[in-house]
Enzyme design. Structure first.
Site, PDB file in Angstrom:
ATOM      1  N   SER A   5       0.859  -1.182   0.000  1.00 26.38           N
ATOM      2  CA  SER A   5       0.000   0.000   0.000  1.00 26.38           C
ATOM      3  C   SER A   5       0.891   1.226   0.000  1.00 26.38           C
ATOM      4  O   SER A   5       1.819   1.330   0.812  1.00 26.38           O
ATOM      5  CB  SER A   5      -0.892   0.009   1.238  1.00 26.38           C
ATOM      6  OG  SER A   5      -1.493   1.279   1.403  1.00 26.38           O
ATOM      7  N   HIS A  30      -1.212  -1.519  -4.243  1.00 22.64           N
ATOM      8  CA  HIS A  30      -2.508  -1.263  -3.620  1.00 22.64           C
ATOM      9  C   HIS A  30      -2.635   0.235  -3.367  1.00 22.64           C
ATOM     10  O   HIS A  30      -1.819   0.821  -2.660  1.00 22.64           O
ATOM     11  CB  HIS A  30      -2.582  -2.041  -2.302  1.00 22.64           C
ATOM     12  CG  HIS A  30      -3.891  -1.952  -1.585  1.00 22.64           C
ATOM     13  ND1 HIS A  30      -4.925  -2.844  -1.787  1.00 22.64           N
ATOM     14  CD2 HIS A  30      -4.339  -1.082  -0.645  1.00 22.64           C
ATOM     15  CE1 HIS A  30      -5.940  -2.551  -1.000  1.00 22.64           C
ATOM     16  NE2 HIS A  30      -5.616  -1.466  -0.302  1.00 22.64           N
ATOM     17  N   ASP A  32      -4.929   3.125  -1.834  1.00 24.54           N
ATOM     18  CA  ASP A  32      -6.054   3.447  -0.961  1.00 24.54           C
ATOM     19  C   ASP A  32      -6.649   4.795  -1.351  1.00 24.54           C
ATOM     20  O   ASP A  32      -5.963   5.823  -1.290  1.00 24.54           O
ATOM     21  CB  ASP A  32      -5.589   3.508   0.500  1.00 24.54           C
ATOM     22  CG  ASP A  32      -5.219   2.143   1.043  1.00 24.54           C
ATOM     23  OD1 ASP A  32      -6.110   1.281   1.103  1.00 24.54           O
ATOM     24  OD2 ASP A  32      -4.040   1.941   1.404  1.00 24.54           O
ATOM     25  N   MET A  34      -9.407   7.501  -0.379  1.00 24.45           N
ATOM     26  CA  MET A  34     -10.271   7.944   0.716  1.00 24.45           C
ATOM     27  C   MET A  34     -10.858   9.305   0.354  1.00 24.45           C
ATOM     28  O   MET A  34     -10.122  10.192  -0.081  1.00 24.45           O
ATOM     29  CB  MET A  34      -9.473   8.054   2.011  1.00 24.45           C
ATOM     30  CG  MET A  34      -8.723   6.794   2.395  1.00 24.45           C
ATOM     31  SD  MET A  34      -7.766   7.042   3.907  1.00 24.45           S
ATOM     32  CE  MET A  34      -6.884   5.474   3.977  1.00 24.45           C
ATOM     33  N   HIS A  63      -8.369   0.434  -3.841  1.00 25.99           N
ATOM     34  CA  HIS A  63      -9.224   0.176  -2.681  1.00 25.99           C
ATOM     35  C   HIS A  63     -10.074   1.426  -2.474  1.00 25.99           C
ATOM     36  O   HIS A  63      -9.614   2.410  -1.909  1.00 25.99           O
ATOM     37  CB  HIS A  63      -8.350  -0.129  -1.455  1.00 25.99           C
ATOM     38  CG  HIS A  63      -9.130  -0.365  -0.204  1.00 25.99           C
ATOM     39  ND1 HIS A  63      -8.532  -0.515   1.030  1.00 25.99           N
ATOM     40  CD2 HIS A  63     -10.465  -0.481   0.019  1.00 25.99           C
ATOM     41  CE1 HIS A  63      -9.454  -0.706   1.950  1.00 25.99           C
ATOM     42  NE2 HIS A  63     -10.643  -0.679   1.356  1.00 25.99           N
ATOM     43  N   MET A  65     -12.496   3.622  -0.898  1.00 26.54           N
ATOM     44  CA  MET A  65     -13.212   3.944   0.338  1.00 26.54           C
ATOM     45  C   MET A  65     -14.026   5.208   0.081  1.00 26.54           C
ATOM     46  O   MET A  65     -13.648   6.324   0.464  1.00 26.54           O
ATOM     47  CB  MET A  65     -12.214   4.119   1.486  1.00 26.54           C
ATOM     48  CG  MET A  65     -11.634   2.793   1.953  1.00 26.54           C
ATOM     49  SD  MET A  65     -10.275   2.977   3.134  1.00 26.54           S
ATOM     50  CE  MET A  65      -8.873   2.974   1.993  1.00 26.54           C
ATOM     51  N   MET A 135     -10.938  -6.704   5.545  1.00 25.65           N
ATOM     52  CA  MET A 135     -10.229  -5.712   6.341  1.00 25.65           C
ATOM     53  C   MET A 135      -9.884  -6.305   7.706  1.00 25.65           C
ATOM     54  O   MET A 135     -10.746  -6.845   8.400  1.00 25.65           O
ATOM     55  CB  MET A 135     -11.079  -4.455   6.530  1.00 25.65           C
ATOM     56  CG  MET A 135     -11.357  -3.674   5.250  1.00 25.65           C
ATOM     57  SD  MET A 135      -9.848  -3.079   4.435  1.00 25.65           S
ATOM     58  CE  MET A 135      -9.090  -2.085   5.730  1.00 25.65           C
ATOM     59  N   ASP A 169      -6.082  -6.960   4.528  1.00 32.09           N
ATOM     60  CA  ASP A 169      -5.539  -5.597   4.550  1.00 32.09           C
ATOM     61  C   ASP A 169      -5.659  -5.004   5.941  1.00 32.09           C
ATOM     62  O   ASP A 169      -6.756  -4.871   6.475  1.00 32.09           O
ATOM     63  CB  ASP A 169      -6.298  -4.734   3.540  1.00 32.09           C
ATOM     64  CG  ASP A 169      -5.803  -3.296   3.499  1.00 32.09           C
ATOM     65  OD1 ASP A 169      -4.765  -2.997   4.114  1.00 32.09           O
ATOM     66  OD2 ASP A 169      -6.456  -2.475   2.838  1.00 32.09           O
TER      67      ASP A 169
END
Length: 211
Positions: A5, A30, A32, A34, A63, A65, A135, A169
């Protein structure tokens, strides 16, 4: 597979970190995403992903979110993402299924993400998945401790769907990555652990646990 990540990578030298990952044999990154709503933190946008695609040949998984599935999924697919991981909790079942279909319609892969409190039984309602991400921390911040109960969820999901790739993760490091794989995971997201020392050295520590 180890999927670093980049959330905890030094932001001012991210390109250097990615080059070090490439040299260490990493195949998948990966990312993330957000949005400040689904989780309180903010992170990256599609432009970063597009730049990564131009400069490197990693497989890139997003990923996501965010609850803005209708706009965010196409944006990251257009940027060049190979796989988009969508939270079960990010919308209604029909909205999440529509987002998964959008990935497949674009010729890309789609996965479902489950928060620690979400039971694995929800996977039964999503037959067209390329992957499930479990998660092992509450999403939104890096550096959290691994939730041990995740190992039982991995084992149960793997027993029910032995051919479905399972990713874990959150809080994964050299003292628990082997347990994740032994319980049925096939992909581990590793974040803060990788950046505590020289990246190649940290990757080697993980690989030694899996040898």
């Amino acid at each position: 597979m180890i999927a670093p990540s980049i959330l905890n990578a030094p932001s001012l030298t991210l390109g250097q970190s990615l080059s070090e990952m490439k040299a260490a044999g990493i195949k998948r990154i990966h990312v993330d995403i957000m949005d400040g709503h689904f989780v309180p933190n903010l992170s990256f946008g599609p432009e970063l992903v597009a730049n990564m695609v131009k400069q490197f040949d990693f497989e890139i998984e997003i990923h996501l979110m965010s609850t803005a599935l209708e706009s965010m999924v196409p944006a990251f697919l257009d940027a060049g993402a190979d796989l988009v991981l969508i939270h079960y909790e990010a919308g209604s079942e029909s909205e999440v299924k529509k987002a998964i279909k959008a990935c497949h319609d674009a010729g890309k892969k789609a996965g479902l993400v489950l928060n620690p409190a979400t039971p694995i039984s929800v996977v039964d309602d999503f037959p067209a998945l390329d992957q499930v991400l479990l998660m092992s921390v509450v999403p939104g911040f890096g550096g959290q401790a691994f939730i041990e109960a995740t190992l039982d969820k991995i084992a149960s999901l793997h027993s029910k769907y032995p051919d479905l790739p399972i990713e874990v993760d959150g809080g994964v490091k050299d003292n628990n990555i082997r347990a994740c794989f032994d319980h049925g995971a096939s992909i581990a997201v590793v974040g803060s652990f990788l950046f505590k020392d020289e990246l190649a050295k940290q990757v080697k520590k993980l690989e030694q646990q899996l040898a």
